[in-house]
Design a protein around this motif. Structure first.
Motif, short mmCIF file in Angstrom:
data_model
loop_
_atom_site.label_atom_id
_atom_site.label_comp_id
_atom_site.label_asym_id
_atom_site.label_seq_id
_atom_site.Cartn_x
_atom_site.Cartn_y
_atom_site.Cartn_z
N ASP A 14 0.81 -1.21 0.00
CA ASP A 14 0.00 0.00 0.00
C ASP A 14 0.85 1.27 0.00
OD1 ASP A 14 -2.39 -1.34 -0.11
OD2 ASP A 14 -2.70 -1.35 2.05
N VAL A 15 2.06 1.19 0.55
CA VAL A 15 2.98 2.34 0.47
C VAL A 15 3.42 2.53 -0.97
CG1 VAL A 15 5.20 3.28 1.22
CG2 VAL A 15 3.74 2.07 2.86
N TYR A 16 3.82 1.43 -1.61
CA TYR A 16 4.24 1.51 -3.02
C TYR A 16 3.10 2.02 -3.90
CZ TYR A 16 8.36 -1.35 -1.85
OH TYR A 16 9.54 -1.83 -1.32
N ALA A 17 1.86 1.62 -3.56
CA ALA A 17 0.71 2.00 -4.39
C ALA A 17 0.41 3.49 -4.34
CB ALA A 17 -0.52 1.22 -3.96
N MET A 18 0.93 4.19 -3.34
CA MET A 18 0.79 5.65 -3.28
C MET A 18 1.98 6.36 -3.93
SD MET A 18 -2.11 5.73 -1.84
CE MET A 18 -2.27 7.50 -1.91
N GLY A 19 2.91 5.57 -4.45
CA GLY A 19 4.13 6.14 -5.02
C GLY A 19 5.21 6.36 -3.99
N GLY A 20 5.01 5.81 -2.76
CA GLY A 20 5.94 6.07 -1.67
C GLY A 20 7.07 5.07 -1.54
N LYS A 21 8.07 5.48 -0.75
CA LYS A 21 9.19 4.61 -0.40
C LYS A 21 9.03 4.19 1.06
CE LYS A 21 14.20 4.61 0.29
NZ LYS A 21 15.45 5.42 0.26
N PRO A 22 8.95 2.89 1.36
CA PRO A 22 8.80 2.45 2.76
C PRO A 22 10.00 2.87 3.61
CG PRO A 22 8.36 0.65 1.22
CD PRO A 22 8.97 1.77 0.42
N ILE A 23 9.74 3.22 4.88
CA ILE A 23 10.85 3.60 5.77
C ILE A 23 10.88 2.75 7.04
CG2 ILE A 23 11.12 5.95 4.93
CD1 ILE A 23 9.43 6.88 7.33
N MET A 24 9.72 2.25 7.52
CA MET A 24 9.73 1.37 8.67
C MET A 24 8.35 0.74 8.84
SD MET A 24 9.63 3.66 12.15
CE MET A 24 8.21 4.64 12.60
N ALA A 25 8.28 -0.24 9.74
CA ALA A 25 7.02 -0.94 9.97
C ALA A 25 6.87 -1.27 11.45
CB ALA A 25 6.97 -2.23 9.15
N LEU A 26 5.63 -1.48 11.86
CA LEU A 26 5.29 -1.99 13.18
C LEU A 26 4.51 -3.28 12.98
CD1 LEU A 26 3.89 1.34 14.73
CD2 LEU A 26 6.24 0.48 14.86
N ALA A 27 4.78 -4.29 13.79
CA ALA A 27 4.12 -5.58 13.64
C ALA A 27 2.82 -5.64 14.44
CB ALA A 27 5.06 -6.70 14.10
N LEU A 28 1.79 -6.22 13.84
CA LEU A 28 0.51 -6.46 14.49
C LEU A 28 0.35 -7.97 14.61
CD1 LEU A 28 -1.67 -3.92 12.48
CD2 LEU A 28 -0.68 -3.61 14.74
N VAL A 29 0.29 -8.48 15.83
CA VAL A 29 0.33 -9.93 16.05
C VAL A 29 -0.78 -10.34 17.00
CG1 VAL A 29 1.76 -11.88 16.77
CG2 VAL A 29 2.85 -9.84 15.81
N GLY A 30 -1.68 -11.19 16.52
CA GLY A 30 -2.69 -11.81 17.37
C GLY A 30 -2.61 -13.32 17.19
N MET A 31 -2.34 -14.06 18.25
CA MET A 31 -2.11 -15.49 18.12
C MET A 31 -2.85 -16.27 19.21
SD MET A 31 -0.14 -16.13 15.50
CE MET A 31 0.35 -14.85 14.32
N PRO A 32 -3.39 -17.46 18.86
CA PRO A 32 -3.95 -18.35 19.88
C PRO A 32 -2.80 -19.08 20.59
CG PRO A 32 -4.19 -19.34 17.71
CD PRO A 32 -3.56 -17.99 17.50
N VAL A 33 -2.30 -18.47 21.65
CA VAL A 33 -1.06 -18.95 22.26
C VAL A 33 -1.19 -20.32 22.91
CG1 VAL A 33 -0.11 -16.64 22.59
CG2 VAL A 33 -1.54 -17.65 24.37
N ASN A 34 -2.40 -20.78 23.18
CA ASN A 34 -2.60 -22.11 23.74
C ASN A 34 -2.73 -23.17 22.66
OD1 ASN A 34 -2.56 -21.24 26.43
ND2 ASN A 34 -4.74 -20.72 26.39
N VAL A 35 -2.74 -22.73 21.40
CA VAL A 35 -2.89 -23.66 20.27
C VAL A 35 -1.60 -23.75 19.46
CG1 VAL A 35 -4.18 -24.14 18.15
CG2 VAL A 35 -5.36 -23.20 20.15
N LEU A 36 -0.96 -22.61 19.23
CA LEU A 36 0.27 -22.59 18.44
C LEU A 36 1.49 -22.47 19.34
CD1 LEU A 36 -0.73 -20.19 15.51
CD2 LEU A 36 -0.68 -22.70 15.49
N SER A 37 2.52 -23.18 19.00
CA SER A 37 3.75 -23.14 19.79
C SER A 37 4.49 -21.82 19.57
CB SER A 37 4.67 -24.30 19.40
OG SER A 37 5.17 -24.12 18.08
#
Length: 357
Positions: free
Chosen positions: A96-119
């Motif tokens: 989506d950054v590229y689609a605006m003609g932009g150059k990416p500079i950094m990211a933040l991770a969004l993580v939701g996990m079923p911690v009792n199901v996945l190791s």
């Protein structure tokens, strides 16, 4: 003597989610209704791109020469390999950054996990996949947020920069523009076949290759004066994103269906019934705005509305710039890029998208 305990087999990631990739998106008709009822907010003059035209990212001007591009994207697993899931999700978000003609500079991770199901090992592989793509894009993951959730969810907040005069919205197409698509379509069909366990090994390889290819051509395309509008094709399918482009400019679009590049094998899989539920929901959401040729097969319609995860860039450019646009795509390794249609005057009725066989 007691029988030995069976080794614990981790669940398939796709079995833990009700929908995968950009097929998780809320149906376009429902989303429009939700946004229509949302209260309006004051818009500062520095906000160059907001929610008005359903564009790919927000753009906020910081100085005369720098604007901030901000976006976020996340979803449930589209594949069972945790590392590849992370790669696909990160590639999709940065697009989506590229689609605006932009150059990416950094990211933040969004993580939701079923911690009792996945190791922790599996969750770590998902994050490692995302980090590998960010390294390829030349940006750090500078932070993020994690929660314990029922379904696995992974994605990024992606930030970039662009010169304010090079911002490419999805709403600035002009009559006579040619439409160029950077990647072939059919990811949703491949994901449906994978979930049904009927996807051939070669088809899976093609799916990974297209969904993990960064749309790095975006900034170079935005630098061309003849490029008027730019977006990427994701969850609403090719038809949905063509309609967004047409609505934003209050124009129409004519699509040459025979020119649309398809991922090898998807037409056969769609004909055999490997289509997503999201494809049908997409069609229900915008079918009143689409004119199809008589006898257009159901499998072809499913491909037209097929939700793309990490799909290709869609360019609206003047006819004289087509060769330059194609050269940019080729330089960045998008060999399947093709001219697929043109922008026309606003129709008299509701049908903004005319599909020609």
């Amino acid at each position: 003597m007691n029988a030995p305990l069976a080794a614990t087999v981790p669940p398939r990631l796709t079995s833990l989610s009700h929908g995968g990739g950009c097929g998780c998106k809320i149906a376009p008709g429902v989303l429009s209704e939700i946004l229509r009822k949302a209260p309006g907010m004051p818009v500062p003059p520095q906000l160059l791109v907001g929610i008005e035209t359903a564009d790919d990212a927000a753009v906020y001007q910081l100085t005369d020469e720098i604007a901030l591009v901000a976006t976020t994207d996340f979803f449930m697993p589209i594949v069972d390999d945790p590392f590849q899931f992370g790669r696909i999700a990160a590639t999709n978000a940065i697009s989506d950054v590229y689609a605006m003609g932009g150059k990416p500079i950094m990211a933040l991770a969004l993580v939701g996990m079923p911690v009792n199901v996945l190791s922790t090992e599996v969750i770590g592989e998902i994050l490692a996949g995302g980090q590998s793509v960010c390294r390829e894009a030349g940006i750090p993951i500078a932070g993020g947020h994690t929660i314990d959730s029922v379904e696995p969810i992974y994605g990024l907040v992606a930030l970039g920069v662009v010169h304010p005069k090079r911002v490419k919205r999805n709403a600035d197409a002009r009559v006579g523009d040619r439409l160029v698509l950077g990647k072939p379509i059919g990811v949703g069909v491949l994901s449906a076949a994978l979930k049904k366990e009927v996807l051939p090994e070669a088809g899976y390889a093609r799916m990974i290759a297209t969904t993990t290819k960064l749309n790095t051509a975006g900034p170079d395309l935005a630098a061309l004066d003849g490029v008027h509008a730019l977006t990427d094709v994701t969850g609403f399918g090719l038809a949905g994103h063509l309609l967004e482009l047409a609505r934003g400019a209050d124009l129409g679009v004519r699509l040459d269906w025979s020119s649309v590049p398809l991922i090898d094998g998807v037409r056969e899989l769609a004909t055999q019934g490997s289509v997503t539920g999201a494809s049908g929901r997409n069609w229900e959401g915008y079918c009143a705005e689409v004119s199809l040729p008589e006898g257009f097969p159901a499998a072809e319609r499913a491909l037209l509305t097929d939700p793309q995860t990490s799909g290709g860039l869609l360019v609206s450019c003047d006819a004289g710039s087509v060769d330059e646009v194609m050269a940019v795509f080729r330089r960045h390794g998008f060999e399947a890029a093709a001219v697929i249609g043109e922008v026309v005057a606003a129709p008299s009725g509701r049908q903004r998208l005319e599909v020609r066989a």
